[in-house]
Write a protein that holds these residues in place. Sequence first.
Motif, PDB file in Angstrom:
ATOM      1  N   TYR A 249       0.799  -1.217   0.000  1.00 30.72           N
ATOM      2  CA  TYR A 249       0.000   0.000   0.000  1.00 30.72           C
ATOM      3  C   TYR A 249       0.831   1.265   0.000  1.00 30.72           C
ATOM      4  CZ  TYR A 249      -3.029  -3.730   1.621  1.00 30.72           C
ATOM      5  OH  TYR A 249      -3.695  -4.921   1.738  1.00 30.72           O
ATOM      6  N   ALA A 262      -4.861   3.558  -2.302  1.00 36.11           N
ATOM      7  CA  ALA A 262      -6.127   4.123  -1.849  1.00 36.11           C
ATOM      8  C   ALA A 262      -6.786   3.277  -0.770  1.00 36.11           C
ATOM      9  CB  ALA A 262      -7.080   4.283  -3.036  1.00 36.11           C
ATOM     10  N   LYS A 263      -6.338   2.041  -0.613  1.00 33.84           N
ATOM     11  CA  LYS A 263      -6.969   1.133   0.358  1.00 33.84           C
ATOM     12  C   LYS A 263      -6.492   1.356   1.788  1.00 33.84           C
ATOM     13  CE  LYS A 263      -7.856  -2.654  -2.879  1.00 33.84           C
ATOM     14  NZ  LYS A 263      -7.748  -4.118  -3.081  1.00 33.84           N
ATOM     15  N   ASP A 265      -3.836   4.032   4.396  1.00 28.77           N
ATOM     16  CA  ASP A 265      -3.062   5.270   4.479  1.00 28.77           C
ATOM     17  C   ASP A 265      -1.648   4.976   4.964  1.00 28.77           C
ATOM     18  OD1 ASP A 265      -2.189   7.933   6.071  1.00 28.77           O
ATOM     19  OD2 ASP A 265      -3.653   8.431   4.508  1.00 28.77           O
TER      20      ASP A 265
END
Length: 382
Positions: A249, A262-263, A265
Amino acid sequence: MVKTRLYLFLAVGLLAAACGNINPPIPPLFESDLPIDSLQLPPGFKLQVFAEEVKNARSLELSPNGTLFVGTRGEGKLYALRDENGDFRADTVYTLAEDLTMPNGVAFRNGSLYVAERSRILRYDDIEAHLDNPPEPVVIYDQYPDEKQHGWKYIAFGPDGKLYVPVGAPCNVCESEEEIFASLTRMDPDGSNFEIVQHGIRNTVGFTWHPETGELWFTDNGRDRMGDDVPYCELNRAPENGMHFGFPYCHQGDVPDPEFGAKRDCSEFTPPAYKLGPHVAPLGLEFYTADQFPAEYRGNIIIAEHGSWNRSKKSGYRLMMATLNGNEVVSYEPFIEGWLNQESDDVWGRPVDVELMPDGSLLISDDFADAIYRVTYDNSAM
């Protein structure tokens, strides 16, 4: 002037060959054609060839009795090197095994050599008594995934006596449903009590523990195909188990992945202790804890940068030193350079792993030049 290669044909090697030994010792070289004079070292330091023609030399592990075990990746071989006369040159190179599957990682404990293949961990018992006729290995664990991409493994025993084994991501970047990928695992020396202890690690091929605090430090190779300068590879610190370092991520602590960012932070994850540089491919690392090098090296981390593979202008291909102030990396500077010609972008060597010797010198493996070097310091020559 090209140096003449002078071979030392050991009597034991000739005898082994005459008797039909399929893995006779390889005679070493007294001299080398490698352009080691092109390497740039700080004043007082010297680099010499410890062993040559050790094809695809990767991870290093020195036993208390002075046997240097060397893993490989694509070559599929496992080596043991001995310096019998104490001249800091390998007198004998034994081939312990052939046709293994990416036997990159090697570790030694209580007389046994542990070797990491792609999907399993092997153990060679009482190995130093059988270097010329190795026993069949014991398979202590065989449940690792068999995916080839990032499937090679670096292994080491931690301060807790457990064997630590990483499992790289099976891709450049992906979100796997299987928890085992992009992780660091550990087990007891007999393969029992397997567990996953760290997450979000794309591909670590080098880790060690702080000599005083016992905290885990490791390198991690960043993803590709986001450009020449993003993301940076990482030096990470794990003071406890159960941490997550961001993959897939978030990269380098502050760069969301264009596909998966986007999944989650970036604030959810542990940022790197230091961003090392884009695509430099950091592998083996070692805290310098001896007295031979100057005082400013003591307690700091020496890191082998294997070098970029698809960057338009190559980066890495050197040894670096991360200087610490407590747990903070306050500088990251070159220690040895010259395997990469900055002007022509040509490469003649790629550092992989580093290993501290009892006298305080440092060994470096090179899987491109098929060599192992020894670095020493002597300020009397300055």
